[in-house]
Design an enzyme around this catalytic site. Sequence first.
Site, PDB file in Angstrom:
ATOM      1  CG  MET A   1      -1.791   1.227   1.359  1.00  0.00           C
ATOM      2  SD  MET A   1      -3.090   1.297   0.119  1.00  0.00           S
ATOM      3  CE  MET A   1      -4.273   0.161   0.845  1.00  0.00           C
TER       4      MET A   1
ATOM      5  NE  ARG B   1      -2.165   4.764   1.658  1.00  0.00           N
ATOM      6  CZ  ARG B   1      -2.518   4.621   2.921  1.00  0.00           C
ATOM      7  NH1 ARG B   1      -1.634   4.868   3.896  1.00  0.00           N
ATOM      8  NH2 ARG B   1      -3.751   4.242   3.234  1.00  0.00           N
TER       9      ARG B   1
ATOM     10  CE1 TYR C   1      -5.182   6.097  -7.907  1.00  0.00           C
ATOM     11  CE2 TYR C   1      -6.444   4.469  -9.138  1.00  0.00           C
ATOM     12  CZ  TYR C   1      -5.417   5.397  -9.086  1.00  0.00           C
ATOM     13  OH  TYR C   1      -4.655   5.621 -10.190  1.00  0.00           O
ATOM     14  CD  GLU C   2      -3.829   1.857  -4.176  1.00  0.00           C
ATOM     15  OE1 GLU C   2      -3.802   1.333  -3.057  1.00  0.00           O
ATOM     16  OE2 GLU C   2      -4.045   1.227  -5.222  1.00  0.00           O
ATOM     17  N   GLY C   3      -6.330   4.921  -0.490  1.00  0.00           N
ATOM     18  CA  GLY C   3      -6.531   5.715   0.726  1.00  0.00           C
ATOM     19  C   GLY C   3      -6.841   7.144   0.349  1.00  0.00           C
TER      20      GLY C   3
END
Length: 591
Positions: free
Chosen positions: A293, A297, A435-437
């Site tokens: 992740m 990011r 996306y990706e947090g």
Amino acid sequence: MTVYKAPVDEMSFLINQVLGMDKIAQLPGYEEATPDMVDAILSEAARFFGEVVAPTNQAADQQGSHLDGTTVITAPVLDGIYQQLTESGWTSLTGDVEYGGQGLPMLLSVAVDEMSQSANMSFGLCPMLTKGVVTALDMYGSDEQKALYLPKLVSGEWAGTMNLTEPQAGSDLAAVRTKAVPEGDHYRLSGQKIFITWGDHEYTDNIIHLVLARTPDAPEGVKGISLFVVPKFLINEDGSRGERNDVYCVGLEHKMGIHASPTCSLSFGDNDGAVGYLVGEENQGLVYMFAMMNEARLAVGLQGVSISERAYQQAVAYAKDRVQGSAPGVSKATIIHHPDVRRMLMQMRALTEGARALAYSALAHEDHAFKETDEAESAYHQRRVDLLTPLVKGWCTEIGMEVTSLGVQVHGGMGFVEETGAAQHMRDARILPIYEGTNGIQSMDLVGRKIARDKGVAAGELMKVLLPVVAEARTAGLVEMADALEYSLAACQQAVESLFAQATGDWAAPGSAAYNLMMLMGTTVAGALMAKSAIVAVSLNASGEGNGVFNNSKITTTRFFAEQIMPRNQAYLATIKAGSASVMALDIEAF
């Protein structure tokens, strides 16, 4: 749509002159990363992505992907492009030489990745996610798993995906329900994952899914999540491809942008159960997945740079071509003569250069963290990577939205229609802060984990490094930047002190102010790196080295950043000091 041309001179300058590739080249295993090699790779990458990949961007967006039964059909214009990508070695630049990689620095690879995402962001997502799978397996996989999967993932012969989200479990991974039941040396998985980027396609012989799931006796919440390798095709003992595993694409999302990237709903175990293999230990899946992740990011932050560069180039080309009105001495002027258009183009240029410097700097620190032999030195650089990650992901993607929106504005009415392609850049960029947090999560990560948890150690180290840049800028004659940076560094300190003073009696204070703190720190660090670039440019001019036009452009763009971008920090600080009162004042029923 304008032909994309990679900004090789800018990339080379940043890598070699500003961020210290010479020091990285002294680290074990990186000795071959000489300036000549860096420039040769950048030049060839610019040719490949500019001539082979970039021309597919608009057509791929229009063609999109669709589902035929359970088979994903990708944009026809992309046929054969992935094979050229892997055969040219672009997927293996940073791969471990033990598994067939080239072992080159991440600071070099980040420039190539930027070109890939600028050329066609939808397409570039496929190798991007594979790199994350490589990182997770390299860190936490068993020796057998590494030997089996990494060579073909590094080469690009196989692709990889990450499977976190479920219909009821978005950012809240505690709600994951996918099950993994032990069966001999493997597990049987059942459940559904959604929003899986490049979750299925026909470009590779196999796709290696990393999947979060729960074992039968797992504790509740995130502490009960495990990580599993689930290949699309099972692998025979001799390494050859075996029978199809019980994992299928059952739907594709119809999205605002990145149309050529198939965003899949994957169903595991509709028949006998999908065969999966545990990575590491049970109930440690979230820890393992964050290795992937965090890499993702940083990569998404870089996408913000990439789409900004593409939008900027297109806006400049249009502004030089579109005739509208007059200007002093010019009866029929192209719109680039007009001050407001020039303002927008300079804003796009300055923000893109600042975001690029911020993103590249994180990867330079990652090289040191990965290769330094001294543990304390390695830990120092890892703290910097950890601190910069939410800034890169958050600030650079917000910049991507701003720059692509300005790109549409420069085009005027022609920007609002699909014909020019300016709208596609803005549509594609909109996913980046999500996306990706989401960027709200990034800002809370910055406040809660990266500043509060270590009591400000990493943030203090960063400010200590940046403070001397103020004096260096002043000595170099960059007075506007010196003043702006001096204020901004002090503002960061005041903001953190104010935020944590409020947080002692107000639970909503961190959440209300975190986003503005992220933007304040992102603008400040990007500005400091812009200042360092301009200081180098001033020095090169003084010694008669380099390209004088390039150096002067760098100095001018930095001055614009100081005068037109960094004053935003005054507003960010004011909002942080204001606290949460007006944010939380309305009753929910009043909305």
